[in-house]
Design an enzyme around this catalytic site. Structure first.
Site, PDB file in Angstrom:
ATOM      1  N   SER A 151      63.630  14.455  62.203  1.00 31.60           N
ATOM      2  CA  SER A 151      62.207  14.467  61.866  1.00 31.60           C
ATOM      3  C   SER A 151      61.482  15.430  62.801  1.00 31.60           C
ATOM      4  O   SER A 151      61.797  16.621  62.829  1.00 31.60           O
ATOM      5  CB  SER A 151      61.640  13.050  61.922  1.00 31.60           C
ATOM      6  N   HIS A 164      64.931   8.586  55.294  1.00 28.43           N
ATOM      7  CA  HIS A 164      64.446   9.389  56.411  1.00 28.43           C
ATOM      8  C   HIS A 164      65.157   9.021  57.714  1.00 28.43           C
ATOM      9  O   HIS A 164      64.889   7.968  58.315  1.00 28.43           O
ATOM     10  CB  HIS A 164      62.939   9.218  56.566  1.00 28.43           C
ATOM     11  N   ASP A 185      64.995  10.973  51.053  1.00 26.38           N
ATOM     12  CA  ASP A 185      64.016  10.892  52.131  1.00 26.38           C
ATOM     13  C   ASP A 185      62.653  10.551  51.550  1.00 26.38           C
ATOM     14  O   ASP A 185      62.143  11.248  50.673  1.00 26.38           O
ATOM     15  CB  ASP A 185      63.955  12.230  52.872  1.00 26.38           C
TER      16      ASP A 185
END
Length: 539
Positions: free
Chosen positions: A209, A466, A427
Site C-alpha cells: 500500500s 488489499h 483489492d
C-alpha cells in the site's frame, strides 16, 4: 582488557582484513553467524553515546538505545510484538531542516545478523513506525528500520498536511512523500555500521500500500539506496487513485441509492458465479478478470433480504466497476468485479431501514484537508462537476510530489537493482489496474517487456484483497524471491502463494509474472499449486 569500542576505533584505522579480524576476535560467533560477517555484539555497544559517536553529524540525534532480551516488545497503545530475538532498539530524531523531526527506529540483532539491512514501509497516511514489520525483519536476521516521516497519527489521519493557519505544510508533505523514507535508509545503514562496524552487504525494502509506493519512490528517486524492493499493492498514481476512491460514494449519492450490504453481496456473489470458471477451475475466485463481462442488470428483480434489486441498483454497480469518467473519457479505474464493496462503497443501515453512505476516511481527508484546506468538509456536498475540478487539481498540485509514477527506472536497472511488484485482483481499496497500467508504462519506457523483466516483474494475485488474502492467496515470502534474484541471479519464474480457508483447507497457488496467468491443468487437486501452469492465456 580493551573495550569493544576501543577495538572498533582501532579497527577503523586498519585495513579491512585486519579490522574484521579484530572484530571477530572479540565475538562469540557461531560458524553460521560468522559467515554473515559478525557474531554476538557485546551489550555495551547498545548505548546512545557509543552509537552517536559512530554516526555522521548529519544523521541527527540518537534519542535512545535499549537492549531488549525479553523476547517481546509492546509499543504504546498497540499489541505486543512477540517471538523476538535479543536486539538493540535504537531511536533517532532526524531534523528535516524545516522545524520537523523525522522519527526513526532501527532494530539490530545482537547475534546472528545475516549481513543485510531492511527498510520497511507504512500504510495510508502513516509511514510508521511499523513495529510488526520491524519484528518480522528482525526475526529473519535483518537489521531493520522504520520511520514516522515526521508526523504522528493513524493511517487515516491526513491532518498533518495543514499548518495551524490552514496552509499546506509542504516540508512535512515532502517528508511523507519521499524524504522520510530516504533519510530512514541513510540513517538506518549508518546505525547498522556503527553497531556492527561494517555496512550491510545488501539492502532491501519491503512494503504494501503506502509501503509499496514508498518502495517504488526509492526506485525512481533514490536508485542507489536499495538492491532489491518488494512493492505490494503500491499506492502509486496517488493523485489519481485517491480521488477515484470517492467515486462509488459519489455515484450512490447522486443516484440517491445507497446500496445496503446484502444487495452489494448479492452482486458480488452473482458476478463470481458467472465468471469463476473462466480461468479453468471453479474455486470461488475470478481468476480471468479481463474476460469477465457479466452485466449487473442481469440481477434486476432478484429478491434479497434487504429488498428487490432495481435497475437503479444495477446502474450504480455498473458505474462503480467502470470507474470515474468525464465527458465519456476515463479518469481512472474502478473496482474489479468480485472485490468487496465495503471498502469504498461502504454503507450503514439503521434500525428503521434507512441506508447511508460511509465514505473511506483517507479519500475524504484528501478532498477536504489536502485539496480544499477544510478538514470539516462534508463529502455529501460533492457533485460530479466539482469532482472533476478537484480531480484535476489533485493531479496538478500534488503530482510532482507524491504521484510516484515515473516509469523511467533506468538508473535503478543500471546498478543491478531488482523490484518485485504484486497486487491482489480483488483489492477493495487500490485499483489493481492502476498497477498494471504503471507496469505497462515501465515496459514502454524500458525498451519492452523482455528488457523490463530483467529487473522488474509484476505478479497479480487472483482473489487477494488489499495486502492480504481473501478469497484467493497472497504471496508467501516475496522478499525471499527478491533476495535470490539479487544475490544469486535467479529471477522469479513464479511466486508461491497460499491461503487457509475458513473451513481450514490449505490452498496454494503459483503467481505468474505478468502478462502470464496461472492456468488450471484440468487434472489434479485445484487447491494445489502443482495443478496450475503459467501461460499467456487461459485458453
Amino acid at each position: 582488557m580493551r573495550s569493544w569500542r576501543e577495538f572498533v576505533i582501532r579497527a577503523r584505522r586498519k585495513p579491512a582484513v585486519a579490522a574484521m579480524a579484530a572484530l571477530l576476535a572479540l565475538s562469540t560467533a557461531t560458524p553460521a553467524s560468522a559467515a554473515a560477517g559478525l557474531g554476538s555484539v557485546p551489550p555495551t555497544v547498545c548505548r546512545a553515546d557509543v552509537l552517536q559517536a559512530g554516526l555522521p553529524r548529519a544523521d541527527g540525534i540518537v534519542t535512545g538505545a535499549t537492549l531488549n532480551t525479553s523476547g517481546s516488545f509492546t509499543p504504546p497503545g498497540q499489541p505486543a510484538v512477540t517471538g523476538l530475538p535479543a536486539f538493540c532498539r535504537v531511536t533517532m530524531a532526524k531534523p528535516d531542516g524545516a522545524g520537523h523531526d523525522i522519527g526513526i527506529e532501527v532494530w539490530l540483532p545482537t547475534a546472528g545478523w545475516n549481513g543485510r539491512f531492511q527498510g520497511v514501509g507504512g500504510g495510508g497516511y502513516s509511514c510508521g513506525i511499523s513495529y510488526p514489520a520491524l519484528g518480522k525483519a528482525l526475526g529473519n536476521g535483518y537489521a531493520a528500520a522504520s520511520t514516522d516521516c515526521g508526523h504522528q497519527g493513524g493511517n487515516r489521519d491526513g491532518s498533518f498536511a495543514l499548518t495551524a493557519g490552514r496552509r499546506l505544510d509542504w516540508p512535512l508533505i515532502t517528508d511523507f512523500a519521499s524524504r522520510g523514507i530516504h533519510d530512514m535508509t541513510v540513517v538506518g545503514k549508518d546505525v547498522t555500521k556503527a553497531f556492527f562496524d561494517r555496512l550491510p552487504s545488501y539492502s532491501y525494502f519491503t512494503g504494501c500500500s503506502t509501503g509499496g509506493r514508498q518502495g517504488l519512490m526509492e526506485v525512481q528517486r533514490f536508485p542507489g539506496d536499495y538492491d532489491g524492493i518488494v512493492s505490494g499493492a503500491p499506492a502509486i498514481n496517488w493523485t489519481r487513485f485517491i480521488p477515484a476512491e470517492i467515486w462509488p460514494q459519489l455515484v450512490m449519492n447522486e443516484a440517491a441509492d445507497f446500496l445496503p450490504a446484502c444487495k452489494q453481496q448479492a452482486f458480488t456473489a452473482a458476478v463470481v458465479k458467472a465468471c469463476d470458471a473462466l480461468d479453468g477451475v471453479t474455486d470461488g475466485v475470478i481468476g480471468n478478470v479481463d474476460a469477465c463481462r457479466w452485466n449487473p442488470h442481469a440481477l434486476v428483480g432478484t429478491v434479497t433480504p434487504c429488498g428487490t434489486v432495481t435497475a437503479t441498483d444495477a446502474d450504480v454497480v455498473a458505474k462503480i466497476w467502470e470507474g470515474p469518467k468525464t465527458a465519456g473519457r476515463p479518469l481512472w479505474f474502478g473496482l474489479e468485479p468480485g472485490a468487496d464493496f465495503s471498502g469504498l462503497a461502504g454503507t450503514t443501515t439503521d434500525a428503521s431501514g434507512n441506508t447511508t453512505g460511509a465514505a473511506f476516511p483517507i479519500t475524504v481527508a484528501w478532498f477536504g484537508t489536502w485539496l480544499q484546506r477544510d478538514p470539516a468538509w462534508d463529502w455529501r456536498t460533492l457533485t460530479f462537476s466539482r469532482f472533476e475540478q478537484l480531480f484535476a487539481q489533485s493531479v496538478k498540485e500534488f503530482g510532482p510530489t507524491i504521484a510516484t509514477d515515473d516509469p523511467d527506472l533506468s538508473a535503478f536497472a543500471a546498478r543491478g537493482g531488482k523490484v518485485l511488484l504484486w497486487h491482489g485482483l480483488a483489492d477493495e481499496l487500490i485499483f489493481p489496474q492502476g498497477t498494471v497500467d504503471y507496469y505497462q508504462r515501465v515496459q514502454r519506457a524500458m525498451r519492452g517487456g523482455a528488457a523490463t523483466a530483467q529487473f522488474a516483474r509484476l505478479f497479480l494475485a487472483p482473489g487477494a484483497s488489499h495486502c492480504r488474502s481473501a478469497a484467493g492467496p497472497m504471496p508467501d515470502d516475496p522478499l525471499a524471491a527478491v533476495v535470490a534474484w539479487v544475490e544469486h541471479g535467479r529471477a522469479p519464474q513464479t511466486v508461491p502463494a497460499s491461503l487457509t480457508t475458513p473451513a481450514g483447507t490449505e490452498v496454494t497457488r503459483k503467481l505468474c509474472p505478468y502478462p502470464q496467468v496461472a492456468r488450471y491443468n484440468r487434472t489434479g487437486n485445484p487447491d494445489d499449486a502443482d495443478s496450475f501452469t503459467c501461460a499467456r492465456t487461459y485458453r
